[in-house]
Design an enzyme around this catalytic site. Structure first.
Site, PDB file in Angstrom:
ATOM      1  N   CYS A   1       0.836  -1.197   0.000  1.00 31.15           N
ATOM      2  CA  CYS A   1       0.000   0.000   0.000  1.00 31.15           C
ATOM      3  C   CYS A   1       0.868   1.244   0.000  1.00 31.15           C
ATOM      4  O   CYS A   1       2.099   1.168   0.027  1.00 31.15           O
ATOM      5  CB  CYS A   1      -0.940   0.010   1.198  1.00 31.15           C
ATOM      6  SG  CYS A   1      -0.082   0.167   2.776  1.00 31.15           S
TER       7      CYS A   1
ATOM      8  N   ASP B   1       9.380  25.623 -33.589  1.00 31.39           N
ATOM      9  CA  ASP B   1      10.492  25.970 -34.460  1.00 31.39           C
ATOM     10  C   ASP B   1      10.022  25.726 -35.903  1.00 31.39           C
ATOM     11  O   ASP B   1       9.206  24.839 -36.139  1.00 31.39           O
ATOM     12  CB  ASP B   1      11.691  25.079 -34.122  1.00 31.39           C
ATOM     13  CG  ASP B   1      12.767  25.150 -35.175  1.00 31.39           C
ATOM     14  OD1 ASP B   1      13.298  26.252 -35.393  1.00 31.39           O
ATOM     15  OD2 ASP B   1      13.055  24.116 -35.797  1.00 31.39           O
TER      16      ASP B   1
ATOM     17  N   ASP C   1      17.518  23.381 -30.738  1.00 33.54           N
ATOM     18  CA  ASP C   1      16.423  23.995 -29.999  1.00 33.54           C
ATOM     19  C   ASP C   1      16.449  23.621 -28.523  1.00 33.54           C
ATOM     20  O   ASP C   1      15.513  23.927 -27.789  1.00 33.54           O
ATOM     21  CB  ASP C   1      15.073  23.558 -30.601  1.00 33.54           C
ATOM     22  CG  ASP C   1      14.932  24.003 -32.044  1.00 33.54           C
ATOM     23  OD1 ASP C   1      15.296  25.146 -32.338  1.00 33.54           O
ATOM     24  OD2 ASP C   1      14.486  23.195 -32.860  1.00 33.54           O
TER      25      ASP C   1
ATOM     26  N   CYS D   1       3.480   1.598   2.723  1.00 37.42           N
ATOM     27  CA  CYS D   1       4.728   0.865   2.479  1.00 37.42           C
ATOM     28  C   CYS D   1       5.687   1.717   1.664  1.00 37.42           C
ATOM     29  O   CYS D   1       6.898   1.738   1.923  1.00 37.42           O
ATOM     30  CB  CYS D   1       4.439  -0.439   1.741  1.00 37.42           C
ATOM     31  SG  CYS D   1       3.401  -1.601   2.637  1.00 37.42           S
TER      32      CYS D   1
ATOM     33  N   ASP E   1      13.473  20.398 -32.898  1.00 38.97           N
ATOM     34  CA  ASP E   1      14.099  19.158 -33.357  1.00 38.97           C
ATOM     35  C   ASP E   1      15.087  18.591 -32.356  1.00 38.97           C
ATOM     36  O   ASP E   1      15.751  17.606 -32.629  1.00 38.97           O
ATOM     37  CB  ASP E   1      14.756  19.333 -34.730  1.00 38.97           C
ATOM     38  CG  ASP E   1      15.942  20.291 -34.684  1.00 38.97           C
ATOM     39  OD1 ASP E   1      16.246  20.807 -33.602  1.00 38.97           O
ATOM     40  OD2 ASP E   1      16.547  20.516 -35.739  1.00 38.97           O
TER      41      ASP E   1
END
Length: 756
Positions: free
Chosen positions: A39, A442, A653, A42, A649
């Site tokens: 759970c 771009d 960029d 834990c 790309d």
């Protein structure tokens, strides 16, 4: 050929960017599998234990993958020390490879045996309850109920006692502690009532409640495990793409060897219909390649000599020879697997809040159960009734669904996205993308093809166009400049013959001159040729018209005894990507603001923008932007208070991608593209931008739905149990149902497909 004037800010707007400028020192990461977590409590306990280890800087424990990703800065900190911390916290450290092997070898009914035994032993205990619905009142002898319930309680339920004891030692609580306390209380109450009952009175015992609760919890955990295997299906499918053997070309010819033995530079034969075992370059033959599992692209891609081949893709009908360029963890497929695993192991920001709630949840539930017991007894109820209501509180409150709500949705969402060519590197990017309000693109290589084409040609009077183009291509045949390649490609497409240039000499920044078939040719910018003596009025009207269209111009001329004579005017231009305009229109229809960032001059940028359906008059074009200034433009967009996504790309960029709230890198799985943004689009298809935003919205919606139901079960169930409206059996069924419903809801994401 040198760059003509004005071209540097057009098709060549992308300058090389040193990725080391944006890399920061990173801690070493260690992945460890963890067994025994049940759970959200834990998860919090393991994280707390690992964070106490000196040298650990951050820990992300994932309940759905049952693993921990640990960042450490101490080079002397060993895996053994981390594993010991996990074991001391009461859990079983496992290797990631072992967990992966178990998942791969699992069958549909793996792990069902304890559930089957629980069902078999509990069924006779439940039968009298069912019979009472039809007016039949009978009961199994007390000794038989004891004999059936005790193995369930202490053999099948041993896992709850073990984990609950470790939780007590760590002075915390978890689901196992709640189950073990609740069911033990019910079992002990039944034993006490049985042993203290008078011979004339057959007491009502609660053995069936404890046995059924344990069985239902085991059933719920088994269903969870089965669902988890489905959420990791994408990872297993990617692993399955890697062949075990390759046809290696050695000194003695073709030999089958394990892929792990292949080295860079080796030659490998790939037969029709086989998968490419590694990344490489095609050196012999031609074929069609199915790359759909890597890129989501359904159509085969043609491959000729020199083409890049990606491991895991499927060869078509040609027998080919490839030279290996990447092996092991360097291959595109390995990087993709790592990215998807990273995303699935990461913790979304919303999950951190859930973990904080879970950390105090179990102690609060224990307090509520004690208060329930005390209040019922204070109001005059006997100890038996009060204890049953307290047990129901303990059982209904198990926070297993709370711990699964977020990670299973992230696993399902990132898995199905990867199947369609969208690699989500960061859980934070997945959680943020659906809130994007502005998308900045771009231009070159993202919205456009990124490769100049020879779009128009105009000859001087009396000149043969094909002959002049052949001369121009001959002059440029040895150049790697994008314009030169465009001229050569156009000439080859027309089947023109090329000749080796003689006395080739460059005029830096202006053009190039050479002798071809005895002719002294000059090729370059119009300004340079006019300075060399070409008529300034030649092609005057054509030049104005082409410049108005945003074209880049170059010309071919011949130096003769009477001066420099113009032969051929060439116009170059980029083209919008197929489907880019439609994809932008779809994004606009979602209410998004679109912006194109370009290094072109304003006129040329606006012309391309209109071809793409963008509106320069509405501020959707940012022109004359140098590559290094893109990040500043993205930051300006963010300062307006809007959430901004940047699409580029991935290489040049990178600063802009990092500056945006969400970076989407378009690429073909290159290493730089994958590290530049939170999301990588494996195909250069603008439509994938909308798909990425859509899968983000769907995944976040599933997270919210799961969290709502997880909290709703507990918020509604605890008061009902405390008020006496739920018995332990119903509470156990509701608790198990909560986990299963959360898993099932998340798995619905596997049916997601990008919109057409």
């Amino acid at each position: 050929m040198p760059t003509p004037q004005g071209y540097a800010t057009s098709l060549s707007e992308k300058s090389t960017f040193d990725m080391t400028q944006i890399k920061t020192a990173q801690a070493k990461t260690v992945d460890i599998g963890i067994g025994g977590m049940t759970c959200a409590s834990c998860v919090a306990r393991v994280e707390k234990a690992l964070n106490k280890v000196p040298g650990v800087t951050s820990v992300a424990v994932n309940l759905a993958t049952e693993s921990a990703r640990i960042a450490v800065v101490d080079p002397e900190l060993t895996d053994a020390r981390l594993r010991r911390a996990i074991r001391d916290a009461g859990y079983e450290p496992r290797s990631s490879e072992a967990a992966e092997t178990d998942a791969n070898n699992a069958r549909p009914w793996t792990g069902f045996a304890p559930v089957a035994w629980g069902l078999a032993l509990s069924a006779p205990l439940v039968l009298p309850m069912l019979a009472s619905l039809w007016g039949q009142h009978w009961m199994l002898p007390a000794w038989m109920q004891f004999a059936l319930a005790t193995p369930v309680q202490f053999i099948l339920g041993a896992r709850f006692y073990k984990a609950g004891w470790h939780a007590l030692q760590a002075r915390t609580g978890n689901m196992d502690l709640l189950v073990s306390l609740g069911t033990t209380a019910g079992w002990m109450l039944s034993v006490w009532l049985w042993l203290t009952a008078s011979g004339h009175h057959a007491p009502h015992l609660y053995f069936e409640g404890s046995a059924v609760v344990i069985t239902l919890v085991l059933l719920g955990k088994w269903l969870e495990a089965r669902a988890k295997r489905q959420t990791t299906e994408a990872i297993r499918a990617l692993h399955a793409l890697r062949p075990d053997k390759a046809h290696w070309m050695g000194q003695d010819g073709e030999v089958d060897v394990p892929v792990d033995e292949i080295l860079k530079g080796d030659l490998i034969v790939v037969r029709p219909g086989e998968r490419f075992p590694l990344d490489g370059e095609l050196v012999e033959g031609q074929t069609q390649v199915d790359e759909s599992m890597l890129t989501g692209e359904p159509l085969p891609v043609s491959k000729a000599l020199g083409a890049r081949l990606t491991g895991g893709s499927i060869n078509g009908d040609g027998r080919v020879l490839m030279r290996v360029t990447a092996v092991g963890h360097e291959t595109v497929l390995s990087r993709i697997i790592r990215l998807v695993e990273d995303a699935q192991a990461a913790k979304a920001p919303i999950q951190r809040l859930v973990d904080k709630v879970a950390e105090v949840f179990v102690p609060v539930v224990l307090l509520v159960a004690l208060l329930t017991l005390a209040v019922w007894m204070f109001q005059g109820a006997n100890f038996e009734t009060a204890l049953i209501h307290a047990v129901a509180v303990l059982v209904i409150a198990c926070p297993c669904a709370l711990g699964l709500a977020t990670p299973v949705a992230i696993m399902a969402g990132t898995g199905v996205a990867a199947k369609h060519g969208i690699l989500i590197k960061e859980a934070q990017a997945l959680e943020t993308a659906h809130r994007v309000q502005t998308v900045a693109f771009d231009k070159t290589g993202t919205l456009t093809v990124g490769q100049p084409r020879l779009t128009q040609q105009v000859t001087a009077t009396g000149q043969d166009m094909a002959l002049a183009l052949g001369w121009a291509a001959s002059v440029q045949s040895g150049s790697e400049h994008p314009l030169a390649r465009a001229v050569v490609a156009s000439a080859k497409a027309q089947g023109l013959s090329l000749f080796a240039p003689i006395d080739l000499a460059a005029a830096p920044g202006r053009g190039v001159q050479a002798t071809v078939e005895g002719r002294a040719l000059l090729l370059g910018s119009l300004r340079w040729l006019q300075q060399e003596g070409m008529d300034k009025h030649l092609w005057a009207s054509e030049v104005l018209a082409l410049q108005a269209q945003g074209a880049t111009l170059s010309a071919l001329a011949e130096r003769t005894a009477t001066g420099v004579q113009g032969l051929l005017l060439m116009a170059f231009g980029d083209e919008p990507k197929a489907g880019a305009a439609e994809a932008l229109a779809a994004l606009r229809a979602r209410g998004l603001k679109l912006v194109m960032i370009s290094g072109d001059n304003q006129a040329a940028a606006e012309i391309m923008a209109r071809r793409l359906g963008l509106r320069p008059e509405d501020g959707e074009v940012l022109a004359d932007v140098l590559p290094g200034d893109k990040a500043a433009k993205v930051q300006q967009l963010r300062e307006s208070g809007r959430i901004v996504a940047m699409v580029g790309d991935g290489v040049n960029d990178a600063p802009a991608l990092a500056a945006a709230d969400v970076g989407l890198a378009m690429g073909n799985g290159t290493d730089v593209a994958m590290h530049a943004a939170g999301i990588t689009l494996m195909r250069g298809d603008v439509a994938l931008v909308g798909a990425a935003l859509d899968i983000s919205a769907r995944t976040v919606a599933k997270i919210r739905q799961n969290l709502f139901w997880a909290f709703a079960y507990n918020v509604a169930g605890i008061p009902l149990a405390a008020l006496g409206y739920l018995n332990p059996v119903i509470a156990g069924a509701a608790m198990a149902l909560s986990s299963v419903s959360v898993m099932g809801n998340a798995l619905l994401l596997r049916r997601w497909k990008p919109r057409d």
